[in-house]
Design a protein around this motif. Structure first.
Motif: not given
Length: 318
Positions: A23-28, A46-50, A60-64, A215-225
């Motif tokens: 799932p998203t934000a799981s550390g893949k 393997v991501d339809s948004a990236l 949450a695309k990897p940085t340059a 996972l929910h906590a990670r998702i909230e943290l990442r969205f705020n970031q």
């Protein structure tokens, strides 16, 4: 040895394919980078948004800097005006896998778009591309007769699809009718046919939390970031283009849809953040639902520090 046996043996002699799902934000991404440091591998997204250019923060695309050190294939290959289907992905991924294996390297497929993984591993059905004229005719007919009548029409020639598709789902309903009118074959008939799929050894791993709340906590943290990283300005730039609108697949991506609504004054900032986090959690739930029914899957725990060693051990045994 028969020709079939020779071919099978040749396939098994190729470097394995590693599939890292979750799932998203799981550390893949972090685990994929660790694998890149430990193995001669090529990372294939393997991501339809990236796939979309100019959509970096909200996906949450990897940085340059990360991409320079850890190159990812199938990132930034489509403009947000364009579509990218599972069939497109399979074609691109199979080509990337073949090139990687030809160099003696291990293809490492990483992402959370489960339909892409499923299509690649099982083979995708040979469905026709969308036909604008047929789709327009169906929409006109639906306006005249109603979607319930169109659903009854589908049931007359493809009762299995009609059982699966709700009358209130016009997009899938129209697609099923379109396929029949274009090919003379039903959606059910065509989905039973499978095309090319990945060959050889395929190691499938899924990383997931022990507790959903983590996972929910990670998702909230990442969205705020993302908000702090100027996600709003990214969507402002997209919205300033005259060729993008809210019905495009790119703009319907989780996070982008909610920010787009905020920029159209359909919700305030706090409500946008709340909706964005909720939508991301719902996405994660759907991803985990897919994975629970997956075959030949090795589970990894999000919190486990030994995940890298587990995958390396599995590769070494081939």
């Amino acid at each position: 040895m028969t020709d079939v046996a020779c071919q099978l043996n040749a396939e098994l002699q190729q470097p394995p394919v590693i599939c890292l799902m979750g799932p998203t934000a799981s550390g893949k991404t972090a685990l994929a980078m660790a694998l890149f440091d430990a193995l001669p591998c090529d990372i294939i997204s393997v991501d339809s948004a990236l796939v979309f250019k100019g959509m970096d923060i909200g996906t949450a695309k990897p940085t340059a800097e990360e991409l320079a050190r850890y190159p990812h294939q199938l990132i930034d290959i489509r403009d947000p005006t364009e579509s990218y289907s599972a069939a497109d992905f399979c074609q691109d991924a199979l080509k990337a896998i073949a090139i990687s294996r030809a160099k003696g390297r291990i293809p490492l497929l990483v992402g959370g778009t489960m339909m892409y993984f499923k299509s690649l591993i099982e083979g995708i059905s040979p469905l026709p591309e969308a036909d604008v004229e047929i789709r327009k005719a169906i929409e006109i007919e639906a306006k005249q007769k109603g979607w319930l009548a169109m659903h009854e029409q589908l049931a007359s020639f493809d009762p299995i699809s009609a059982e699966r598709i709700h009358p209130n789902d016009p997009q899938r309903l129209a697609r099923a009718i379109e396929v029949y009118r274009k090919t003379g074959n039903t959606l059910t008939q065509l989905t039973e046919i499978k095309g090319d799929k990945v060959s050889g050894n395929v190691l499938q791993f899924a990383i997931a939390p022990k507790e959903r709340s983590d996972l929910h906590a990670r998702i909230e943290l990442r969205f705020n970031q993302m908000i702090e990283q100027n996600f709003k300005q990214e969507v402002v730039a997209l919205k300033a283009r005259d060729d993008l609108h809210h019905d495009l697949p790119a703009i319907r991506c989780v996070g982008y849809r909610q920010m787009w609504q905020h920029l159209q004054d359909e919700c305030d900032h706090d409500e946008m953040v709340f909706k964005g986090i909720c939508a991301t959690r719902q996405l994660a739930k759907r991803q985990l639902t897919w994975l629970r029914s997956w075959k030949d899957l090795h589970w990894l725990h999000m919190e486990d520090e030994n995940n890298l060693q587990v995958i390396l051990s599995a590769v070494s045994k081939l």
